[in-house]
Design an enzyme around this catalytic site. Structure first.
Site, PDB file in Angstrom:
ATOM      1  CG  ASP A  36      -2.190 -20.552  -0.983  1.00  0.00           C
ATOM      2  OD1 ASP A  36      -1.885 -20.348   0.234  1.00  0.00           O
ATOM      3  OD2 ASP A  36      -1.593 -20.922  -1.861  1.00  0.00           O
ATOM      4  CG  ASP A  56     -13.791  -6.847   2.177  1.00  0.00           C
ATOM      5  OD1 ASP A  56     -13.417  -6.150   3.139  1.00  0.00           O
ATOM      6  OD2 ASP A  56     -14.416  -6.313   1.240  1.00  0.00           O
ATOM      7  CG  ASP A  62      -8.001  -4.835   1.701  1.00  0.00           C
ATOM      8  OD1 ASP A  62      -9.036  -4.138   2.144  1.00  0.00           O
ATOM      9  OD2 ASP A  62      -7.686  -4.701   0.298  1.00  0.00           O
ATOM     10  CE1 TYR A  79      -3.638  -2.837   0.774  1.00  0.00           C
ATOM     11  CE2 TYR A  79      -4.630  -0.609   1.038  1.00  0.00           C
ATOM     12  CZ  TYR A  79      -4.735  -1.897   0.756  1.00  0.00           C
ATOM     13  OH  TYR A  79      -5.866  -2.617   0.713  1.00  0.00           O
ATOM     14  CE  LYS A 115       1.741 -17.775  -2.465  1.00  0.00           C
ATOM     15  NZ  LYS A 115       0.849 -19.255  -2.290  1.00  0.00           N
TER      16      LYS A 115
HETATM   17  C1  IPM Z   1     -10.318  -1.141   3.980  1.00  0.00           C
HETATM   18  C2  IPM Z   1     -10.403  -0.558   2.628  1.00  0.00           C
HETATM   19  C3  IPM Z   1      -9.269   0.366   2.396  1.00  0.00           C
HETATM   20  C4  IPM Z   1      -8.282  -0.484   2.097  1.00  0.00           C
HETATM   21  C5  IPM Z   1      -9.482   1.229   0.737  1.00  0.00           C
HETATM   22  C6  IPM Z   1     -10.992   1.682   0.944  1.00  0.00           C
HETATM   23  C7  IPM Z   1      -8.689   1.932   0.529  1.00  0.00           C
HETATM   24  O1  IPM Z   1     -10.758  -1.521   1.940  1.00  0.00           O
HETATM   25  O2  IPM Z   1     -10.329  -0.265   5.019  1.00  0.00           O
HETATM   26  O3  IPM Z   1     -10.253  -2.399   4.094  1.00  0.00           O
HETATM   27  O4  IPM Z   1      -7.888  -1.121   1.290  1.00  0.00           O
HETATM   28  O5  IPM Z   1      -7.607  -0.500   3.175  1.00  0.00           O
HETATM   29 MG    MG Z   2     -11.002  -3.490   2.482  1.00  0.00          MG
END
Ligand code: IPM
Ligand code: MG
Length: 356
Positions: A223, A251, A247, A142, A191
Site C-alpha cells: 500500500d 498498471d 499486476d 492467480y 504485505k
Molecule cells: C497483465 C494482464 C493479465 C494479468 C490479464 C489479462 C490476465 O492484466 O498481463 O497484466 O492479470 O496478468
Molecule cells: Mg495487468
C-alpha cells in the site's frame, strides 16, 4: 542466426501492433544478417470463435517449441460472458504456466520527449522515471485453488494464494541479478504485516540477499508502494513483488510515463524461451482503425532480442530508432503533443523501420 518466433497476435488492436513489430524485426534481420521465421497461432477471443477454446493444444505446442513468443493482446467485450474456463485471459495464463514464464520484467521509463504527457508535476518527475518492476508470474492467487460454493444458504467464493520458498527464491534471484545490472537498489514489495505468504517472501529475500552484497535491499509494504510511486517515483530502481501486487502496481507505474501504449514487457523462464508483449490490453474501441501506439510492442521485440537471443546491438538499434522517432516529433494519438506530427500506427512502424 536463425530463430523461430511464434506469434500470438490475439484480439482487438493485437494484429495491428504486432504487424509493426514484425516489420521492425524484419529490418533488423536484414541489417544484421539474421533469419527470423514466424509461426502464427490464434489466441484469445479469435481462437474461441474458431475452435471453441482460447488456445488449442497444437497452438500451445508451437509456443513451447519456439525460440521465443511475441504476443499482442487478448480479450474484448464480445467474450466477457464466456465461462471462466474458456475466457481469453485463460490462454494467457496457461501459456505463462506451461512455458514456465515465472519472471515478468516490466520496465517503466518516462521518455524525456514525453515528460509533458506524464500526469505528474515536473517537480516530481525530476530528471526522468526509470524503474523496473519484476513481477512473479506463475504463482500466488492467480494459480491457487479457486471455488465458489454454497455455505449456510449463501455463496462463498475462495481464491487461495500459495507461495513456496523455491518460487520466491527464483524470482528473488532474477530481481537481484537485474538490480546488479542497473542501479543496485532493490525494493521488495509485500504485505508482511498481514499475509503469511508475504512473511515467507520477506524472509526468503533476506536470506538470498547475502549472495548479492552489492545490492541494497529494502522492504516496502504494497500500500505504501502504491503511494510512493506517485509521491516520489524516482526513488525506485528495481521493485520485486508477487503476482497480483505486480499486476496492479505495473498498471499504476505505466501511467507515470504518460501512456500505457509505450510499455513493453518480457516474461522469462529458466531457459532462453520467453514471451514478449506490451503491457496494455486489446483496446477494442480502437481496433482496426490503425491508430494504436505500436511502440510498446516494438520495444517488447527489442527485449526479445536482448533476453532470448542475446542480440544486444540489435536491441539497442531498435531502442535508438524509437528514440529518434520521438525526437523527430512523431506521435500516435495517445501521446500527441502540440507541434508534433500525428501519425498512424503503421506510419509509426515505418518511421522506426527507416531509423534502423
Ligand atoms: C497483465 C494482464 C493479465 C494479468 C490479464 C489479462 C490476465 O492484466 O498481463 O497484466 O492479470 O496478468
Ligand atoms: Mg495487468
Amino acid at each position: 542466426m536463425k530463430k523461430n518466433i511464434t506469434v500470438l497476435s490475439g484480439d482487438g488492436i493485437g494484429p495491428e501492433i504486432v504487424a509493426e513489430a514484425i516489420k521492425v524485426l524484419n529490418k533488423v534481420a536484414d541489417k544484421f544478417g539474421h533469419e527470423f521465421e514466424y509461426t502464427y497461432v490464434d489466441i484469445g477471443g479469435c481462437a474461441i470463435d474458431k475452435y471453441g477454446v482460447p488456445i488449442t493444444e497444437e497452438g500451445m505446442e508451437k509456443c513451447k517449441s519456439a525460440d521465443s513468443v511475441l504476443l499482442g493482446a487478448v480479450g474484448g467485450p464480445k467474450w466477457d460472458s464466456c465461462p471462466p474456463a474458456i475466457r481469453p485471459e485463460k490462454a494467457l495464463l496457461a501459456v505463462r504456466k506451461e512455458l514456465g514464464l515465472f519472471a515478468n520484467l516490466r520496465p517503466t521509463k518516462l521518455f524525456p520527449q514525453l515528460a509533458d504527457a506524464s500526469p505528474l508535476k515536473q517537480s516530481i518527475v525530476g530528471n526522468g522515471i526509470d524503474l523496473l518492476i519484476v513481477r512473479e508470474l506463475t504463482g500466488g492467487v492467480y494459480f491457487g485453488e479457486k471455488k465458489t460454493e454454497e455455505v449456510n444458504g449463501e455463496l462463498v467464493a475462495t481464491d487461495i494464494m500459495p507461495y513456496s520458498e523455491h518460487e520466491i527464491e527464483r524470482i528473488g534471484r532474477v530481481a537481484f541479478e537485474t538490480a546488479m545490472k542497473r542501479g543496485k537498489r532493490l525494493a521488495s514489495v509485500d504485505k508482511a504485516n498481514v499475509l503469511d505468504t508475504s512473511r515467507l517472501w520477506r524472509k526468503t529475500m533476506h536470506r538470498i540477499a547475502d549472495d548479492y552484497p552489492e545490492v541494497e535491499l529494502s522492504d516496502i509494504l504494497v500500500d505504501n508502494t502504491a503511494m510512493q510511486l506517485i509521491k516520489n517515483p524516482t526513488q525506485f530502481d528495481v521493485l520485486v513483488t508477487e503476482n497480483m501486487f505486480g499486476d496492479i502496481l505495473s498498471d499504476e507505474a505505466s501511467m507515470l510515463t504518460g501512456s500505457i501504449g509505450m510499455m513493453p514487457s518480457a516474461s522469462l523462464s529458466s531457459t532462453t524461451l520467453g514471451m514478449y508483449e506490451p503491457i496494455h490490453g486489446s483496446a477494442p474501441d480502437i481496433a482496426g482503425m490503425n491508430i494504436a501506439n505500436p511502440i510498446g510492442t516494438i520495444l517488447s521485440a527489442a527485449m526479445m532480442l536482448r533476453y532470448s537471443f542475446d542480440m544486444m546491438d540489435e536491441a539497442d538499434a531498435i531502442e535508438a530508432a524509437v528514440n529518434k522517432a520521438l525526437d523527430d516529433g512523431y506521435r500516435t494519438g495517445d501521446i500527441m503533443q502540440e507541434g508534433c506530427k500525428k501519425c498512424l500506427c503503421s506510419e509509426m512502424g515505418d518511421v522506426i523501420v527507416s531509423n534502423i
